[in-house]
Design an enzyme around this catalytic site. Structure first.
Site, mmCIF file in Angstrom:
data_model
loop_
_atom_site.group_PDB
_atom_site.id
_atom_site.type_symbol
_atom_site.label_atom_id
_atom_site.label_comp_id
_atom_site.label_asym_id
_atom_site.label_seq_id
_atom_site.Cartn_x
_atom_site.Cartn_y
_atom_site.Cartn_z
ATOM 1 N N THR A 28 36.819 73.725 54.738
ATOM 2 C CA THR A 28 36.801 72.607 53.290
ATOM 3 C C THR A 28 38.028 71.557 53.731
ATOM 4 O OG1 THR A 28 38.919 74.125 52.626
ATOM 5 C CG2 THR A 28 36.709 74.563 51.739
ATOM 6 N N LYS A 48 38.161 79.802 58.725
ATOM 7 C CA LYS A 48 38.429 78.707 58.264
ATOM 8 C C LYS A 48 39.676 78.803 57.262
ATOM 9 C CE LYS A 48 38.341 77.247 54.331
ATOM 10 N NZ LYS A 48 38.811 77.181 53.112
ATOM 11 N N THR A 98 42.521 78.551 51.509
ATOM 12 C CA THR A 98 41.787 79.863 51.419
ATOM 13 C C THR A 98 41.456 80.231 52.943
ATOM 14 O OG1 THR A 98 40.951 79.370 49.377
ATOM 15 C CG2 THR A 98 39.699 80.986 50.679
ATOM 16 N N GLU A 117 48.458 73.058 56.321
ATOM 17 C CA GLU A 117 48.570 71.796 55.616
ATOM 18 C C GLU A 117 49.844 70.956 56.107
ATOM 19 O OE1 GLU A 117 46.020 72.482 51.633
ATOM 20 O OE2 GLU A 117 47.981 73.249 51.523
ATOM 21 N N ASN A 127 48.948 68.198 48.722
ATOM 22 C CA ASN A 127 48.759 68.831 47.545
ATOM 23 C C ASN A 127 49.440 68.329 46.197
ATOM 24 O OD1 ASN A 127 47.775 71.679 48.471
ATOM 25 N ND2 ASN A 127 49.631 71.386 49.840
ATOM 26 N N SER A 136 45.077 60.256 41.276
ATOM 27 C CA SER A 136 45.551 59.025 41.215
ATOM 28 C C SER A 136 45.510 58.873 39.788
ATOM 29 C CB SER A 136 44.855 57.884 41.965
ATOM 30 O OG SER A 136 43.370 58.103 41.467
#
Lengths: 409, 409
Positions: free
Chosen positions: B162, B188, B199, B281, B404, B409
């Protein structure tokens, strides 16, 4: 990025006009512990007959000052009391030298005031692991005692700031049949400059006449519902300290059962606790998390803290993103009892999710509009019982990263 | 900031050459679940006689797919097995419609392969709370089955990404007296684009012949020491799933007691687990936290996770700041037993703190130099017992906030 100097967007309009509390005097001084060009030590002196109560961090690596306060706080005494606090150095993880610094400061204050050393309470806040240059503090004690003044609480509140962007004060007056009582307090919390932790210090004063055990019972109970229900980043300080003194100067007796006094006191606690969150490192949003319908109050608190401490929930709030899926995630991971199909989620008054899925009435634009507010309420009903809890937190922003990662070059 | 497209600086040089595992074939397809212009569904088909094992998230709000897998994984079967995974939508918190999507996908795969539905395992990863358009997946099942190929594992690994910045694969070969065994797997984890959670999905395959109960015992035990010891941000997904299939195609029998096989398998697990952290991340540092000398292994794990999940420790690492005071803080707050004066802290081989204070030999420049490395080891000895634990994490950077908080926007 270096130092961030702007004031939190969530700061109150100004520092409140703290009332004079009979029997308490304040002074502050620039001792140069670490900072230049500002005050960094404050002394509060309470008259004989005052009772003292306190709550402290439960950290296993708590500072020498905290250990010393804990050893002293439970004793009854007819003597007065002193609280001396420095900013710039937390005296935490400084081994036996740290214990020596506390002893030296207590001895100096006792010598200058005539108090027994057992009635001198110290706090230190700032960088940890560096030896406290306590002679810079002890050499200022005479000057501090000479400058004591009942009206200098606001200056004292400024002297204990580290990386706070505003000083935090709150006060209340209670009218009782026997007369009026005053409560005043100030706090510090959340920071940036040095490699230190978001340390919280709180000092409260009242002219009520109340026994030590009743004062401690009130302080412990109210603390559990106020300061123990806030979180900025889930990281517990080695130095968290709350001290409260009651001088009795009003001549008005109260007990722990006196609801008018307890409610006014809780209001002051809550006001200060919220100000600490509003000065959370990098905070742009003030978030109230209300959990209801949990299997127990303890479960509700576990869920509420899981939501309030979740980096994904906090970054969603920072991004003004009504990302309720992350709240589902946080409830799911908390370890407390929950059931996907009985969970109800609200942003403010907007029903977002129920019965295991998004609510049919929910429109994304309603959630998005609410998230643009500076103060946001997340409501979660677990649907299993009667347990409830409220915690308060702020968002997680680039400001937090800048404050805590970027200041070293 | 919108979408971040660069590959993690901690990514391995390339995707490994996965060996063909006898009895397993893969296919992937572009079903358009959410993403355009890329594959987003993968199918793995295992021959009759394969045994299956799995471990799953313990979230109380786990997805419909996880609940379905858990209901099926413990059954013995002589039939083959299928694993079908989509990215772009996690089918989590989608109520009864989510259960229906799982049933529809299982029915389609069973119909196209001749397998009983009880041998079809599904996973979904991506945005949560949106209905899974499962007809886009079921309409591709015929195409997927027709395209099955033993050499298409790498393509399958790409289809389940993802917000990963690189596909994650690992493999091993074990030579046993009875012959050679192969192990291959892919995973993943960690993301950014949509409002979803980090996840983790992991799929592993071997041609070993092993009973279901032995395979499950190995998988559960190794998982506890690998995937259960990584953390990016402390937020547990609703969808975490690890599935392993053993086809027996090698004709070589192994059991849970076969140490050579177990060690090779653990190597593959650990390799994939580390790759997930390295794609955390915003990650720029890979951090190993070794805790020793705790009162118990459980206490050591509590301390290690408190350090690895502390926002203040993680931002210090991001800032290349050898801020050992924050490690003291994290140990202190963890709730597990600790004593300030028996704590020893090391960065790599550098002794930083001992006996309740900074080590006399410690020089700040030595710590600072180590923190500049992309891979950092934090060693903490609690000094109370024999308990130990290792966990792996990454730093907390502006990249995490951008991913995150900033994409809307």
């Amino acid at each position: 990025m270096a130092k961030i100097t702007s004031v939190s967007p969530l700061a109150p309009e100004g520092f409140p006009e703290l009332p004079v509390i009979g029997g308490v005097r304040f002074a502050s001084a620039a001792a140069g512990v670490r900072y230049a060009g500002r005050t960094d030590v404050m002394l509060a002196l309470l008259d004989p007959g005052s009772t003292m109560a306190g709550v402290f961090t439960r950290s296993a690596t708590r500072s020498a000052n905290v250990l010393d306060c804990q050893a002293k706080i439970g004793a009854d005494s007819e003597a007065g009391a002193a609280i001396i606090v420095n900013s710039g150095n937390s005296n935490a993880f400084t081994g036996k030298a740290g214990d020596g610094s506390v002893a030296a400061i207590c001895a100096a204050v006792a010598g200058a005031t005539g108090l027994p050393e057992t009635r001198v309470f110290t706090s230190s806040t700032g960088v940890i692991g560096e030896r406290l240059p306590h002679d810079r503090i002890t050499s200022k004690v005479g000057e501090l005692v000479a400058a004591l003044d009942p009206g200098k609480g606001a200056e004292a509140a400024r002297a204990i700031m580290t990386t706070d962007t505003f000083p935090k004060g709150a006060c209340a007056t209670v009218s009782l049949p026997g007369g009026a009582l005053k409560i005043a307090g100030f706090a510090k919390g959340s920071g940036m400059i040095a490699p230190d932790m978001a340390t919280m210090l709180v000092y409260l004063f009242t002219d009520a006449r109340i026994s030590r055990t009743d004062l401690q019972a009130l302080v412990s109970g109210i603390n559990a519902r106020t300061f123990n229900c806030i979180t900025v980043d889930s990281d517990t300080s080695t130095s968290d300290t709350l001290l409260m003194g009651a001088t009795g100067a009003s001549g008005v007796d109260v007990t722990a059962e006196d609801t008018a006094f307890a409610e006014a006191l809780e209001g002051v606690f809550l006001d200060l606790a919220h100000q600490v969150v509003k000065d959370g490192e990098g905070a742009t949003k003030f978030v109230t998390v209300n959990v209801t319908g949990a299997a127990s109050d303890a479960d509700a608190r576990t869920h509420a803290l899981a939501i309030a401490n979740s980096p994904l929930v906090k970054t969603a709030v920072a991004g003004e993103d009504p990302n309720w899926g992350r709240i589902v995630m946080a409830v799911g991971k908390s370890g407390a009892a929950a059931d996907r199909d009985t969970l109800t989620i609200r942003f403010g008054d907007v029903l977002v999710a129920e019965n295991g899925w998004v609510a049919p009435s929910y429109r994304e634009e309603d959630g998005a509009a609410l998230m643009k507010e500076p103060e946001i309420t997340i409501g979660v009903d677990i649907g299993l019982g009667e347990g409830k809890a409220t915690v308060w937190t702020c968002d997680l922003t680039h400001g937090y990263i800048s404050i805590n990662a970027d200041y070293r070059s």
